[in-house]
Design an enzyme around this catalytic site. Structure first.
Site, PDB file in Angstrom:
ATOM      1  N   GLU A 129      40.837  54.190  33.402  1.00 42.01           N
ATOM      2  CA  GLU A 129      40.991  52.746  33.580  1.00 42.01           C
ATOM      3  C   GLU A 129      39.955  52.050  32.715  1.00 42.01           C
ATOM      4  O   GLU A 129      39.028  52.703  32.211  1.00 42.01           O
ATOM      5  CB  GLU A 129      40.801  52.358  35.055  1.00 42.01           C
ATOM      6  CG  GLU A 129      42.013  52.686  35.912  1.00 42.01           C
ATOM      7  CD  GLU A 129      41.850  52.244  37.362  1.00 42.01           C
ATOM      8  OE1 GLU A 129      40.698  52.059  37.806  1.00 42.01           O
ATOM      9  OE2 GLU A 129      42.867  52.099  38.037  1.00 42.01           O
ATOM     10  N   HIS A 250      41.044  38.691  40.158  1.00 44.78           N
ATOM     11  CA  HIS A 250      42.128  39.355  39.449  1.00 44.78           C
ATOM     12  C   HIS A 250      42.891  38.284  38.683  1.00 44.78           C
ATOM     13  O   HIS A 250      43.216  37.243  39.256  1.00 44.78           O
ATOM     14  CB  HIS A 250      43.055  40.086  40.432  1.00 44.78           C
ATOM     15  CG  HIS A 250      43.907  41.089  39.740  1.00 44.78           C
ATOM     16  ND1 HIS A 250      44.989  40.735  38.978  1.00 44.78           N
ATOM     17  CD2 HIS A 250      43.807  42.426  39.653  1.00 44.78           C
ATOM     18  CE1 HIS A 250      45.530  41.823  38.459  1.00 44.78           C
ATOM     19  NE2 HIS A 250      44.829  42.865  38.851  1.00 44.78           N
ATOM     20  N   ARG A 299      39.514  41.822  32.160  1.00 43.37           N
ATOM     21  CA  ARG A 299      39.997  40.978  33.263  1.00 43.37           C
ATOM     22  C   ARG A 299      39.345  39.596  33.310  1.00 43.37           C
ATOM     23  O   ARG A 299      40.015  38.592  33.488  1.00 43.37           O
ATOM     24  CB  ARG A 299      39.660  41.662  34.595  1.00 43.37           C
ATOM     25  CG  ARG A 299      40.749  42.503  35.120  1.00 43.37           C
ATOM     26  CD  ARG A 299      40.401  42.972  36.494  1.00 43.37           C
ATOM     27  NE  ARG A 299      41.328  44.032  36.855  1.00 43.37           N
ATOM     28  CZ  ARG A 299      41.268  44.728  37.969  1.00 43.37           C
ATOM     29  NH1 ARG A 299      40.308  44.486  38.847  1.00 43.37           N
ATOM     30  NH2 ARG A 299      42.148  45.656  38.228  1.00 43.37           N
ATOM     31  N   HIS A 360      39.348  38.947  44.244  1.00 39.03           N
ATOM     32  CA  HIS A 360      39.769  40.346  44.366  1.00 39.03           C
ATOM     33  C   HIS A 360      38.706  41.227  45.017  1.00 39.03           C
ATOM     34  O   HIS A 360      39.018  42.080  45.840  1.00 39.03           O
ATOM     35  CB  HIS A 360      40.098  40.862  42.968  1.00 39.03           C
ATOM     36  CG  HIS A 360      40.718  42.228  42.942  1.00 39.03           C
ATOM     37  ND1 HIS A 360      41.812  42.575  43.712  1.00 39.03           N
ATOM     38  CD2 HIS A 360      40.397  43.334  42.228  1.00 39.03           C
ATOM     39  CE1 HIS A 360      42.135  43.836  43.469  1.00 39.03           C
ATOM     40  NE2 HIS A 360      41.290  44.327  42.587  1.00 39.03           N
ATOM     41  N   ARG A 395      31.826  45.194  39.015  1.00 43.74           N
ATOM     42  CA  ARG A 395      32.234  46.529  39.460  1.00 43.74           C
ATOM     43  C   ARG A 395      33.064  47.225  38.394  1.00 43.74           C
ATOM     44  O   ARG A 395      33.990  46.635  37.835  1.00 43.74           O
ATOM     45  CB  ARG A 395      33.077  46.373  40.728  1.00 43.74           C
ATOM     46  CG  ARG A 395      33.725  47.643  41.192  1.00 43.74           C
ATOM     47  CD  ARG A 395      34.727  47.359  42.287  1.00 43.74           C
ATOM     48  NE  ARG A 395      35.851  46.561  41.817  1.00 43.74           N
ATOM     49  CZ  ARG A 395      37.126  46.816  42.125  1.00 43.74           C
ATOM     50  NH1 ARG A 395      37.432  47.812  42.920  1.00 43.74           N
ATOM     51  NH2 ARG A 395      38.099  46.040  41.674  1.00 43.74           N
TER      52      ARG A 395
HETATM   53  C1  LIG Z   1      45.090  44.952  46.195  1.00 48.25           C
HETATM   54  C2  LIG Z   1      43.824  45.757  46.053  1.00 48.25           C
HETATM   55  C3  LIG Z   1      43.775  46.818  45.157  1.00 48.25           C
HETATM   56  C4  LIG Z   1      42.593  47.578  45.030  1.00 48.25           C
HETATM   57  N1  LIG Z   1      42.581  48.679  44.211  1.00 48.25           N
HETATM   58  C5  LIG Z   1      41.472  49.469  44.190  1.00 48.25           C
HETATM   59  C6  LIG Z   1      41.471  50.701  43.471  1.00 48.25           C
HETATM   60  O1  LIG Z   1      42.456  51.086  42.864  1.00 48.25           O
HETATM   61  N2  LIG Z   1      40.325  51.445  43.469  1.00 48.25           N
HETATM   62  C7  LIG Z   1      39.191  51.063  44.141  1.00 48.25           C
HETATM   63  O2  LIG Z   1      38.173  51.783  44.104  1.00 48.25           O
HETATM   64  N3  LIG Z   1      39.188  49.910  44.845  1.00 48.25           N
HETATM   65  C8  LIG Z   1      40.291  49.123  44.896  1.00 48.25           C
HETATM   66  N4  LIG Z   1      40.276  47.985  45.631  1.00 48.25           N
HETATM   67  C9  LIG Z   1      39.075  47.658  46.408  1.00 48.25           C
HETATM   68  C10 LIG Z   1      38.974  48.598  47.603  1.00 48.25           C
HETATM   69  O3  LIG Z   1      40.254  48.760  48.162  1.00 48.25           O
HETATM   70  C11 LIG Z   1      38.020  48.049  48.658  1.00 48.25           C
HETATM   71  O4  LIG Z   1      36.810  47.649  48.078  1.00 48.25           O
HETATM   72  C12 LIG Z   1      37.734  49.125  49.714  1.00 48.25           C
HETATM   73  O5  LIG Z   1      38.944  49.626  50.238  1.00 48.25           O
HETATM   74  C13 LIG Z   1      36.881  48.560  50.812  1.00 48.25           C
HETATM   75  O6  LIG Z   1      36.793  49.523  51.836  1.00 48.25           O
HETATM   76  P1  LIG Z   1      35.981  49.192  53.149  1.00 48.25           P
HETATM   77  O7  LIG Z   1      36.116  50.360  54.050  1.00 48.25           O
HETATM   78  O8  LIG Z   1      34.629  48.726  52.789  1.00 48.25           O
HETATM   79  O9  LIG Z   1      36.727  47.901  53.759  1.00 48.25           O
HETATM   80  P2  LIG Z   1      38.234  47.700  54.249  1.00 48.25           P
HETATM   81  O10 LIG Z   1      39.133  48.785  53.845  1.00 48.25           O
HETATM   82  O11 LIG Z   1      38.607  46.311  53.880  1.00 48.25           O
HETATM   83  O12 LIG Z   1      38.083  47.778  55.832  1.00 48.25           O
HETATM   84  C14 LIG Z   1      37.366  46.790  56.545  1.00 48.25           C
HETATM   85  C15 LIG Z   1      37.589  47.021  58.009  1.00 48.25           C
HETATM   86  O13 LIG Z   1      36.731  46.190  58.791  1.00 48.25           O
HETATM   87  C16 LIG Z   1      37.477  45.602  59.847  1.00 48.25           C
HETATM   88  N5  LIG Z   1      36.781  44.384  60.265  1.00 48.25           N
HETATM   89  C17 LIG Z   1      36.470  43.300  59.500  1.00 48.25           C
HETATM   90  N6  LIG Z   1      35.812  42.395  60.246  1.00 48.25           N
HETATM   91  C18 LIG Z   1      35.697  42.902  61.497  1.00 48.25           C
HETATM   92  C19 LIG Z   1      35.154  42.430  62.727  1.00 48.25           C
HETATM   93  N7  LIG Z   1      34.575  41.226  62.844  1.00 48.25           N
HETATM   94  N8  LIG Z   1      35.223  43.216  63.804  1.00 48.25           N
HETATM   95  C20 LIG Z   1      35.826  44.437  63.748  1.00 48.25           C
HETATM   96  N9  LIG Z   1      36.366  44.924  62.617  1.00 48.25           N
HETATM   97  C21 LIG Z   1      36.309  44.168  61.507  1.00 48.25           C
HETATM   98  C22 LIG Z   1      38.854  45.382  59.231  1.00 48.25           C
HETATM   99  O14 LIG Z   1      39.835  45.176  60.209  1.00 48.25           O
HETATM  100  C23 LIG Z   1      39.004  46.706  58.465  1.00 48.25           C
HETATM  101  O15 LIG Z   1      39.404  47.735  59.349  1.00 48.25           O
HETATM  102  C24 LIG Z   1      41.451  47.224  45.780  1.00 48.25           C
HETATM  103  C25 LIG Z   1      41.499  46.156  46.672  1.00 48.25           C
HETATM  104  C26 LIG Z   1      42.678  45.434  46.822  1.00 48.25           C
HETATM  105  C27 LIG Z   1      42.704  44.307  47.819  1.00 48.25           C
END
Ligand SMILES: Cc1cc2nc3c(=O)[nH]c(=O)nc-3n(C[C@H](O)[C@H](O)[C@H](O)COP(=O)(O)OP(=O)(O)OC[C@H]3O[C@@H](n4cnc5c(N)ncnc54)[C@H](O)[C@@H]3O)c2cc1C
Length: 545
Positions: A129, A250, A299, A360, A395
């Site tokens: 990428e 994005h 981007r 994003h 990032r």
């Molecule tokens: C469309 C899209 C495409 C992407 N593509 C990529 C990719 O190809 N590669 C890559 O590395 N990254 C990608 N990213 C970024 C990546 O997906 C995220 O940065 C990563 O998944 C974040 O993981 P996380 O576990 O920190 O948070 P999340 O997966 O967002 O999980 C957060 C959790 O916290 C919970 N939560 C939030 N607030 C509270 C609260 N007050 N009380 C209880 N629970 C709460 C939510 O319900 C959820 O379960 C993409 C993001 C998007 C949106």
């Protein structure tokens, strides 16, 4: 700009209590893998998540997860690419951890059941990428990486009866002891029986894995749960937040009308890679004179050019022309995008696709060390809500899923050495705040319009004034919409203050009034923290070399 942050959200007294050794908040890649590691360390884990277990950004991730897994690659090269993307603000120690511990973390993810794509010889299939000089992006189901990672981790967690999962549990505020260390939190559960309404979960370790801040903006690729709750909770509790001004936008999401809010369908840059071009209302390919790579420019450059053209033409979007693709290309390469378009009555084989930039990813968050520890004893942060320093000012693609995995592992290793002492939490302070949910839309519009892709001192003053007004629209009805709105407004305020302060253009932070990088004054991290008088104390901290 002056900011004021109340120490807690207005909510009823907790009516029930639950205890554990470790509380993990959030069930994305970061929270689920932290729960797995904390269990392996022998602890009783309470995993709370505010919607259903698979809701969050993780399941939406498409491209994949980066790690130096190929024979011709090395962690040193992954480290070098990450540092370049971070534009002088990465913490080299944190990047070293990410790059060197990444390959083992991805292999562990596979051992937990994630079926990543493999080639004919059974080796992980790796792609490249933007910004990566080697093929190092592992993926699953083609462009369904997040769905598979989420499925595998949810299943692994479900198999362990020492991990208690509570869904529909919105975490509100931290509970601390007389030394200021974390001893649990308050949460609101949409449950029934004993655990319904506001309660207290007690443990000497609290790990925030609450994801991103997408809903602070009017349009985002992030799901609706991304309201910056963990960040706002940490801020209220006095934890340090850093690099929050670095927000990735994005360039192309589907434009669904000016009134559309929340998560918008992503129109992947792979379409531009296949030959789709961007047009303004008069049909001009406006990126051609602006960058040698035209629509395939980085981007940030594309997002900025789109925003400028929208301003010049006073139009709410530009157009993506993919009419040259044949049916087979749509069906084979972009079935999901085709479906999204058709769902909104756009046939991309014959119609132009209206597109607009949208929030994003946020590179900053709760400042942690390389073991996930925040500035508050017993409080950890991991994943998108954390600022480990690996992303710096921008990032590198596909490093975010990896960050969640690697630093969850680090937290687990630390917890294997034992837990901090358990003490009684202090009674909650009487000072609290709650904002009327009606203010949310205004804050989101102010952020997208004034603290989005293009920023100036003037635009940010407009945003700051509007957000201050919103923060005075009090509510006395504690419920989910009001709690989330308060979090959104608090994050918006702190982000705007930091973005206004940083008078330079670096990484994903674009200042129209300060178009150059200013290493002399700004090769520093902006750190925000709630002071005892509830003002926001801001400091500039040197970035380690
Ligand atoms: C469309 C899209 C495409 C992407 N593509 C990529 C990719 O190809 N590669 C890559 O590395 N990254 C990608 N990213 C970024 C990546 O997906 C995220 O940065 C990563 O998944 C974040 O993981 P996380 O576990 O920190 O948070 P999340 O997966 O967002 O999980 C957060 C959790 O916290 C919970 N939560 C939030 N607030 C509270 C609260 N007050 N009380 C209880 N629970 C709460 C939510 O319900 C959820 O379960 C993409 C993001 C998007 C949106």
């Amino acid at each position: 700009m002056t900011a004021h942050l109340a120490p807690r959200l207005t909510s009823p007294e907790p009516g029930w209590t639950i205890e554990a050794d470790v509380i993990v908040v959030g069930s994305g890649i970061a929270g689920l893998s932290t729960a797995m590691h904390a269990r392996r360390a022998g602890h009783r884990v309470l995993l709370v998540t505010k919607a259903k277990v698979d809701e969050g950004s993780t399941r939406w991730a498409q491209g994949g997860i980066a790690a130096a897994l190929a024979d011709d690659d090395s962690p040193a090269e992954h480290l070098a690419d990450t540092m370049v993307a971070g534009a002088g603000l990465c913490d080299p120690d944190a990047v070293r951890v990410l790059a060197y511990e990444g390959p083992a973390a991805v292999r562990r993810l596979v051992s937990w059941g994630a079926a990543l794509d493999v080639d004919d010889a059974g080796a992980l299939s790796l792609t490249r990428e933007g910004g990566h000089h080697r093929n190092r992006i592992a993926h699953a189901g083609g462009d369904a990486t997040g769905v598979e990672i989420s499925r595998a981790l949810v299943q692994a967690v479900a198999l362990d009866d020492q991990i208690e999962l509570i869904e529909h549990a919105l975490v509100l505020d931290l509970l601390v002891d007389d030394r200021g260390s974390a001893q649990g939190l308050t949460l609101h559960v949409m449950g029934e029986g004993q655990r319904d309404g506001v309660g207290a979960a007690l443990a000497p370790v609290v790990v925030l894995a609450t994801g991103g801040i997408g809903q602070v903006f009017a349009a985002s690729t992030n799901p609706t749960v991304a309201t910056g709750d963990g960040l706002a909770l940490g801020l209220r509790a006095g934890a340090e937040v850093a690099d929050i001004e670095f927000v990735q936008f994005h360039p192309t999401v589907l434009w669904l009308g000016s009134a559309s809010r929340g998560q918008q369908p992503l129109i992947s840059e792979a379409l531009r890679g296949e030959g789709a071009v961007l047009l303004d209302d008069s049909g001009e390919r406006f990126l051609v004179p602006q960058h040698p790579m035209a629509e395939l420019a980085p981007r940030d450059v594309v997002a900025k050019a789109i925003m400028r053209r929208m301003r010049e033409t006073n139009r709410p979007h530009v157009w993506l022309d993919a009419r040259s693709f044949d049916e087979q290309t749509w069906q084979r390469r972009f079935p999901n995008i085709l479906e999204s378009c058709r769902l909104h009555d756009i046939d991309p084989a014959t119609d132009l696709i209206p597109v607009v930039p949208a929030q994003h990813y946020v590179s900053g968050g709760l400042l942690t060390d390389v073991n996930g520890r925040t500035s508050i004893g017993g409080l950890f942060a991991v994943g998108e809500c954390a600022c480990t320093g690996v992303h710096g000012a921008n990032r590198l693609a596909s490093n975010s899923l990896l960050e969640g995995l690697v630093f969850a592992d680090r937290i687990g290793a630390l917890l294997a050495g034992g837990l901090p002492p358990r003490r009684d939490p202090l009674p909650r302070t009487t000072e609290s705040t709650l904002i009327d949910p009606g203010a949310r839309d205004r804050v989101q519009q102010l952020m997208t319009g004034n603290v989005g892709v293009l920023r100036t001192a003037e635009s940010m003053q407009v945003a700051a004034d509007g957000i201050s007004d919103a923060l005075r629209q009090y509510s006395d009805e504690p419920h989910t919409a009001a709690w989330e709105t308060t979090n959104v407004a608090m994050v918006a305020q702190v982000l705007t203050t930091a973005a206004d302060l940083r008078e330079e253009t670096r990484g994903s932070h674009w200042r129209e009034d300060f178009p150059d990088v200013d290493d002399e004054n700004w090769r520093v991290r902006i750190v925000s923290r709630r002071a005892h008088d509830s003002s926001v104390a801001i400091s500039r901290r040197k970035v380690p070399r």
